[in-house]
Design a protein around this motif. Sequence first.
Motif, PDB file in Angstrom:
ATOM      1  N   ARG A  79       0.878  -1.130   0.130  1.00  0.00           N
ATOM      2  CA  ARG A  79      -0.139   0.016  -0.045  1.00  0.00           C
ATOM      3  C   ARG A  79       0.841   1.472   0.040  1.00  0.00           C
ATOM      4  O   ARG A  79       1.940   1.303   0.632  1.00  0.00           O
ATOM      5  CB  ARG A  79      -1.059   0.122   1.405  1.00  0.00           C
ATOM      6  N   ARG A  82       1.814   6.977   3.227  1.00  0.00           N
ATOM      7  CA  ARG A  82       1.215   8.464   3.397  1.00  0.00           C
ATOM      8  C   ARG A  82       2.456   9.303   3.903  1.00  0.00           C
ATOM      9  O   ARG A  82       2.636   9.244   5.031  1.00  0.00           O
ATOM     10  CB  ARG A  82      -0.049   8.378   4.427  1.00  0.00           C
ATOM     11  N   TRP A 141      -7.212   0.973  -3.191  1.00  0.00           N
ATOM     12  CA  TRP A 141      -7.287   0.693  -1.469  1.00  0.00           C
ATOM     13  C   TRP A 141      -8.511   1.290  -0.880  1.00  0.00           C
ATOM     14  O   TRP A 141      -8.925   2.227  -1.486  1.00  0.00           O
ATOM     15  CB  TRP A 141      -5.983   1.349  -1.183  1.00  0.00           C
ATOM     16  N   LYS A 143     -10.745   3.479   1.473  1.00  0.00           N
ATOM     17  CA  LYS A 143     -10.201   4.808   2.043  1.00  0.00           C
ATOM     18  C   LYS A 143      -9.828   4.578   3.405  1.00  0.00           C
ATOM     19  O   LYS A 143     -10.261   3.816   4.439  1.00  0.00           O
ATOM     20  CB  LYS A 143     -11.770   5.683   1.961  1.00  0.00           C
ATOM     21  N   ARG A 144      -9.003   5.521   3.900  1.00  0.00           N
ATOM     22  CA  ARG A 144      -8.146   5.443   5.361  1.00  0.00           C
ATOM     23  C   ARG A 144      -9.110   6.293   6.300  1.00  0.00           C
ATOM     24  O   ARG A 144      -9.664   7.417   5.823  1.00  0.00           O
ATOM     25  CB  ARG A 144      -7.015   6.085   5.290  1.00  0.00           C
ATOM     26  N   HIS A 185     -15.547   7.841   9.512  1.00  0.00           N
ATOM     27  CA  HIS A 185     -15.382   7.531   8.204  1.00  0.00           C
ATOM     28  C   HIS A 185     -15.752   8.511   7.053  1.00  0.00           C
ATOM     29  O   HIS A 185     -16.910   9.236   7.498  1.00  0.00           O
ATOM     30  CB  HIS A 185     -15.996   5.968   7.938  1.00  0.00           C
TER      31      HIS A 185
END
Length: 187
Positions: A79, A82, A141, A143-144, A185
């Motif tokens: 991944r 960030r 991926w 969403k964080r 979220h």
Amino acid sequence: MSPLFRILSLAAACALLAACATVPQPLQGNFANVTSLNAQQSSANGTQVRWGGDIISTEPSQQSTCFYVLGRPLDNEARPVRNNNSQGRFVACRTGFYDPEVFKPGREITITGAIQGTMTRKVGDYDYAYPRVEAEVIYLWPKRPVVVNYPYYGPGWYDPFWGPYWGGPYWGWGGLYAPVIVVRHHR
């Protein structure tokens, strides 16, 4: 439960979770250790790579969809990491339609495929040579979660056992505990 026990328990849980981190099955394989910056400066045609980063734009055409990506280093799960370390830009194209409303700018993807030369496009007024990848896998991926930290002032601060006033920031226990984390979220 003692503060030391809590900290050691949390550290053990984190170590176990880190040991379980694996690359998703579609992204597994052996790939060359070539970054998009390396591919931009040398001929690496046909080299199998696994690259990832943040989507800059998604451009579908009649036959395929091209993803313009700001490359990032990958973690042990493949991944994108960030951080502020860019590995340059690249374009990954794959046959079929991929909806730009799903593959929005800022979303993280990891791709696998073969380098197929470069293509030049403008970035502002600058002519940028994007390494082009003929993608086999486009992995979007999830969403964080957004993490918001609120301070926690130690035992007793709103704790029914200790009472509302013991162990707050003015009594010196506040720095012993991690902040409370609230997860929201994206919609």
